[in-house]
Design a protein around this motif. Structure first.
Motif, PDB file in Angstrom:
ATOM      1  N   GLN A  58     -40.964  75.048 -77.932  1.00 41.10           N
ATOM      2  CA  GLN A  58     -42.251  74.395 -78.079  1.00 41.10           C
ATOM      3  C   GLN A  58     -43.338  75.190 -77.375  1.00 41.10           C
ATOM      4  O   GLN A  58     -43.110  75.821 -76.348  1.00 41.10           O
ATOM      5  N   ALA A  59     -44.532  75.127 -77.929  1.00 42.63           N
ATOM      6  CA  ALA A  59     -45.655  75.852 -77.342  1.00 42.63           C
ATOM      7  C   ALA A  59     -46.238  75.100 -76.158  1.00 42.63           C
ATOM      8  O   ALA A  59     -46.889  75.698 -75.301  1.00 42.63           O
ATOM      9  N   GLY A  60     -46.038  73.801 -76.112  1.00 40.00           N
ATOM     10  CA  GLY A  60     -46.584  72.997 -75.022  1.00 40.00           C
ATOM     11  C   GLY A  60     -45.573  72.001 -74.516  1.00 40.00           C
ATOM     12  O   GLY A  60     -44.868  71.357 -75.293  1.00 40.00           O
ATOM     13  N   GLU A  61     -45.488  71.857 -73.190  1.00 39.76           N
ATOM     14  CA  GLU A  61     -44.538  70.936 -72.571  1.00 39.76           C
ATOM     15  C   GLU A  61     -45.292  69.692 -72.128  1.00 39.76           C
ATOM     16  O   GLU A  61     -46.204  69.755 -71.295  1.00 39.76           O
ATOM     17  N   LEU A  62     -44.932  68.529 -72.685  1.00 37.63           N
ATOM     18  CA  LEU A  62     -45.634  67.285 -72.397  1.00 37.63           C
ATOM     19  C   LEU A  62     -44.855  66.491 -71.368  1.00 37.63           C
ATOM     20  O   LEU A  62     -43.668  66.242 -71.534  1.00 37.63           O
ATOM     21  N   LYS A  63     -45.552  66.076 -70.290  1.00 37.42           N
ATOM     22  CA  LYS A  63     -44.942  65.245 -69.260  1.00 37.42           C
ATOM     23  C   LYS A  63     -45.873  64.089 -68.921  1.00 37.42           C
ATOM     24  O   LYS A  63     -47.070  64.123 -69.221  1.00 37.42           O
ATOM     25  N   PHE A  64     -45.291  63.069 -68.284  1.00 37.24           N
ATOM     26  CA  PHE A  64     -46.075  61.905 -67.902  1.00 37.24           C
ATOM     27  C   PHE A  64     -46.099  61.756 -66.402  1.00 37.24           C
ATOM     28  O   PHE A  64     -45.098  61.936 -65.725  1.00 37.24           O
TER      29      PHE A  64
ATOM     30  N   ALA B 125     -52.685  76.315 -83.486  1.00 33.96           N
ATOM     31  CA  ALA B 125     -52.121  75.598 -84.635  1.00 33.96           C
ATOM     32  C   ALA B 125     -50.792  74.940 -84.279  1.00 33.96           C
ATOM     33  O   ALA B 125     -50.539  73.790 -84.642  1.00 33.96           O
ATOM     34  N   GLN B 126     -49.929  75.667 -83.556  1.00 33.76           N
ATOM     35  CA  GLN B 126     -48.626  75.105 -83.195  1.00 33.76           C
ATOM     36  C   GLN B 126     -48.785  73.953 -82.212  1.00 33.76           C
ATOM     37  O   GLN B 126     -48.111  72.916 -82.327  1.00 33.76           O
ATOM     38  N   LEU B 127     -49.668  74.100 -81.235  1.00 35.31           N
ATOM     39  CA  LEU B 127     -49.888  73.030 -80.271  1.00 35.31           C
ATOM     40  C   LEU B 127     -50.401  71.769 -80.955  1.00 35.31           C
ATOM     41  O   LEU B 127     -49.952  70.660 -80.663  1.00 35.31           O
ATOM     42  N   ALA B 128     -51.333  71.929 -81.885  1.00 37.26           N
ATOM     43  CA  ALA B 128     -51.854  70.775 -82.608  1.00 37.26           C
ATOM     44  C   ALA B 128     -50.782  70.132 -83.475  1.00 37.26           C
ATOM     45  O   ALA B 128     -50.685  68.901 -83.553  1.00 37.26           O
ATOM     46  N   ALA B 129     -49.946  70.958 -84.117  1.00 30.33           N
ATOM     47  CA  ALA B 129     -48.881  70.422 -84.964  1.00 30.33           C
ATOM     48  C   ALA B 129     -47.857  69.649 -84.135  1.00 30.33           C
ATOM     49  O   ALA B 129     -47.390  68.571 -84.541  1.00 30.33           O
ATOM     50  N   GLU B 130     -47.499  70.184 -82.962  1.00 32.50           N
ATOM     51  CA  GLU B 130     -46.551  69.491 -82.097  1.00 32.50           C
ATOM     52  C   GLU B 130     -47.106  68.147 -81.646  1.00 32.50           C
ATOM     53  O   GLU B 130     -46.404  67.130 -81.645  1.00 32.50           O
ATOM     54  N   MET B 131     -48.378  68.118 -81.280  1.00 34.00           N
ATOM     55  CA  MET B 131     -48.964  66.866 -80.816  1.00 34.00           C
ATOM     56  C   MET B 131     -49.108  65.872 -81.959  1.00 34.00           C
ATOM     57  O   MET B 131     -48.884  64.668 -81.793  1.00 34.00           O
TER      58      MET B 131
ATOM     59  N   ASN C 145     -49.723  65.158 -69.286  1.00 34.31           N
ATOM     60  CA  ASN C 145     -50.108  66.511 -68.895  1.00 34.31           C
ATOM     61  C   ASN C 145     -49.506  67.483 -69.903  1.00 34.31           C
ATOM     62  O   ASN C 145     -48.291  67.546 -70.052  1.00 34.31           O
ATOM     63  N   LEU C 146     -50.349  68.219 -70.614  1.00 39.08           N
ATOM     64  CA  LEU C 146     -49.881  69.189 -71.583  1.00 39.08           C
ATOM     65  C   LEU C 146     -49.981  70.577 -70.968  1.00 39.08           C
ATOM     66  O   LEU C 146     -51.062  71.155 -70.858  1.00 39.08           O
ATOM     67  N   ARG C 147     -48.835  71.088 -70.528  1.00 39.99           N
ATOM     68  CA  ARG C 147     -48.786  72.423 -69.930  1.00 39.99           C
ATOM     69  C   ARG C 147     -48.622  73.448 -71.040  1.00 39.99           C
ATOM     70  O   ARG C 147     -47.603  73.479 -71.725  1.00 39.99           O
ATOM     71  N   ILE C 148     -49.637  74.274 -71.220  1.00 41.60           N
ATOM     72  CA  ILE C 148     -49.650  75.240 -72.306  1.00 41.60           C
ATOM     73  C   ILE C 148     -48.745  76.414 -71.943  1.00 41.60           C
ATOM     74  O   ILE C 148     -48.962  77.099 -70.949  1.00 41.60           O
TER      75      ILE C 148
END
Length: 265
Positions: A14-20, A36-42, A27-30
């Motif tokens: 994944q391009a971005g690691e999402l944590k709470f 484009a990939q980050l937007a698609a993942e979200m 928190n979206l750690r890039i």
């Protein structure tokens, strides 16, 4: 058969690691600056769990990149994430250049989300106090002096909450375990720096190890949680096998980063 070249293999990372974090803000750690990939993942996250992620507040953390994005790329990322269904509200604390970028984007800067993101030798930024927390906050958490600092939960008596936790409410146990004797409703949130024990139905969110303590666990008698997280690693209800819905379960981290959910014996 010829062995494929590594460059020809698909990249599933994944391009971005999402944590709470402590108050449910994401928190979206890039890790890869691919807009484009980050937007698609979200967008996929929002589609899978719209009640949790739709219009969710997100902090952008560029600390995992070798260099900051330029203004145009950062603005494109903010716009793309807005289009995917979430709402970037701030940049995570970083360098003076990061602060300047935030100012140009018209976004505030918030303290670092997780102390394990800090490099060895860095001085942790002070954490902002959430409005829900008591005025007499406990002492600052200790961080082990090692190459990969691990927050330590200080020994304090556990917090016992006897009343139902209703939608929109949050119960926070700083530096200790939390025991809830009543149901936790949909849209409610319970957070602890230690472990969480729920003796009623869990329908909202439960976030244990909120300061990064990977040894925390969650126990509940009736599992319907919208989201569970330990040290930021999370799962939503759709990620959990239906055989576990409504069951008594325990939740922990395997190898410090893989969230496990198993029925209680």
């Amino acid at each position: 058969m010829a062995t494929p070249h590594p460059a020809d293999l698909p990249n599933y990372e994944q391009a971005g690691e999402l944590k709470f974090g402590q108050v449910g803000i994401a928190n979206l750690r890039i890790r890869t600056l691919d807009v484009a990939q980050l937007a698609a993942e979200m967008r996929e996250r929002v589609e899978r769990a719209p009640k949790l992620f739709a219009r969710a507040a997100v902090i952008l953390d560029f600390g995992g990149l070798m260099q900051l994005p330029d203004d145009a790329t950062a603005k494109a990322l903010v716009a793309a994430l807005e289009g995917s269904g979430v709402h970037p509200v701030a940049l995570a604390y970083g360098t003076p250049e990061n602060d300047a970028l935030a100012e140009r984007l018209g976004l505030p800067v918030l303290a670092k989300f997780r102390s394990q993101y800090e490099r060895a030798g860095e001085t942790p930024a002070p954490e902002p106090r959430a409005a829900e927390r008591p005025a007499t906050a406990p002492p600052a958490r200790e961080v082990a002096a090692a190459s990969a600092p691990v927050p330590v939960v200080e020994a304090e008596p556990g917090l016992v909450h006897a009343l139902p936790v209703r939608s929109g409410q949050q119960v926070f146990a700083a530096n200790r375990d939390l025991t809830v004797l009543a149901p936790i409703g949909a849209g409610a949130e319970v957070v602890a720096d230690g472990s969480i024990h729920v003796y009623g139905a869990l329908r909202g969110r439960a976030l244990a190890g909120a300061s990064g303590f990977t040894g925390a666990r969650i126990f509940c008698r009736e599992f319907h949680a919208e989201l569970v997280a330990i040290a930021g690693q999370y799962k939503v209800l759709d990620d959990v096998p239906k055989a576990l819905h409504g069951k008594a379960v325990q939740i922990w981290l395997d190898n410090n980063d893989i969230l496990q959910i198993q029925p209680l014996a």
